[in-house]
Design a protein around this motif. Sequence first.
Motif: not given
Length: 433
Positions: A23-28, A34-36
């Motif tokens: 999840y964290a890697r995808l969030g990065e 610049r995807n909310s």
Amino acid sequence: MLAVEILESVNVIPDPYVRAVTYARLGEKLAKARNSLFKDAFMKALDVAHSIEDPLKMMRALLSIGYSMGRAGIRAYKKVFLQVFEDSKMLPPPARDELLRSAALYLLKLGEIGESITYAVEISNEKLRQETLVYIVRVIARSFEENPMKVAYRLRKIRLALDYITAEPYRSKALLEMIKALITLKSYENALAVLKDINSKEWARQAFKEVTFRLKESGVLDRYIESLEEIAGELVEKFGESFTLELGTAFALTGRGDLAVALLRKADNGLDLLKKTGIELLEKYPDVLPSFIEPLDEIEAEEVGKAIMNRILENPELGRWEVIRAIAKKTRSEEVWAKIARYHVLVGDVEGARRIGNVLQSSRLRSLVMADVANQYLKKGDVDRAIDAALEVREPRFTSMLISEILVKALDKELSESDSYGKAETVAGTKRR
């Protein structure tokens, strides 16, 4: 697959640690794009991490999440690290130390040098703490080659880390890294000043070589010769005369054989050190050996020449003509010249050996060389030259025995060839019949 679908699919990962980190890697990646959705990704990462029952694994996950948040430019990542720092106090020292090391290295990658050091100094295990701090210093020092910005700030942080690196050889390792950084910044005087502070013999040797090489590469070696000589004297005083050999070799490797010789001959066992250095250069760095031989005086050249030629005769593959010529140029010792003649023979240059033998004044050495030459001519089947060489031997009894042996061997060869020819003729005649 849409980003939202990818995020929903993470839930199928059974291992909560891997799920949280994913999840964290995808969030990065989403944040950089610049995807909310990045906020949802990091929130889910934190929720999953806090659900992990194993405290150590949970904190490892949080550190990884904090690192991804930092890479994404989310300043709240520092709160995640601080949470791990506080919560990890409940863990036994070995586990907490590993977490603190991980946190320090993550922060270092994020450019948070000061905080990286802060976490590192909290490591309770001295060896791990010192190793981590040395690594931090190394990374900072090498960053000067790529990024010339904030030089003063990074140098202050190196000095801060050095305040906590107190054990050897770690401190000396860190000082070497600082020396490299200072040379990169062309702060040569400061680099030389730091060199004096190294207290590990092994790392002092390496640092001295590093400094001399880098000064030479920068074209400023001559400007700092006096300083290097002074430091060399201080290091010899600190580590003992045996260290002279190391420093002499370092000077020689820069092509300054004159400095190497001047340093080595000052020692009580200077001649032995010159010979040892000559052998080491022959075996490892033959290209710089001629410049080391050039400044030797007659006595030194004779002794060093003997030592080098003995080693070459033991292993002719070490021989190089530029080294042989350098030795021949510096000494009139017939013993050394006789060894050079022997090398000529070993590499097949019998005429070269004969020319040397013809000018030797010592009857013993002339006899040895010309006997060697005669034997080589005989092996080639040139009996006349073998006899001529034998006649150049100055000791009558030795000459007589040598010529006798040559003639006997010549006859053996002639008879063997005649016998082979006769057999061949017999076989040919039988076939004709």
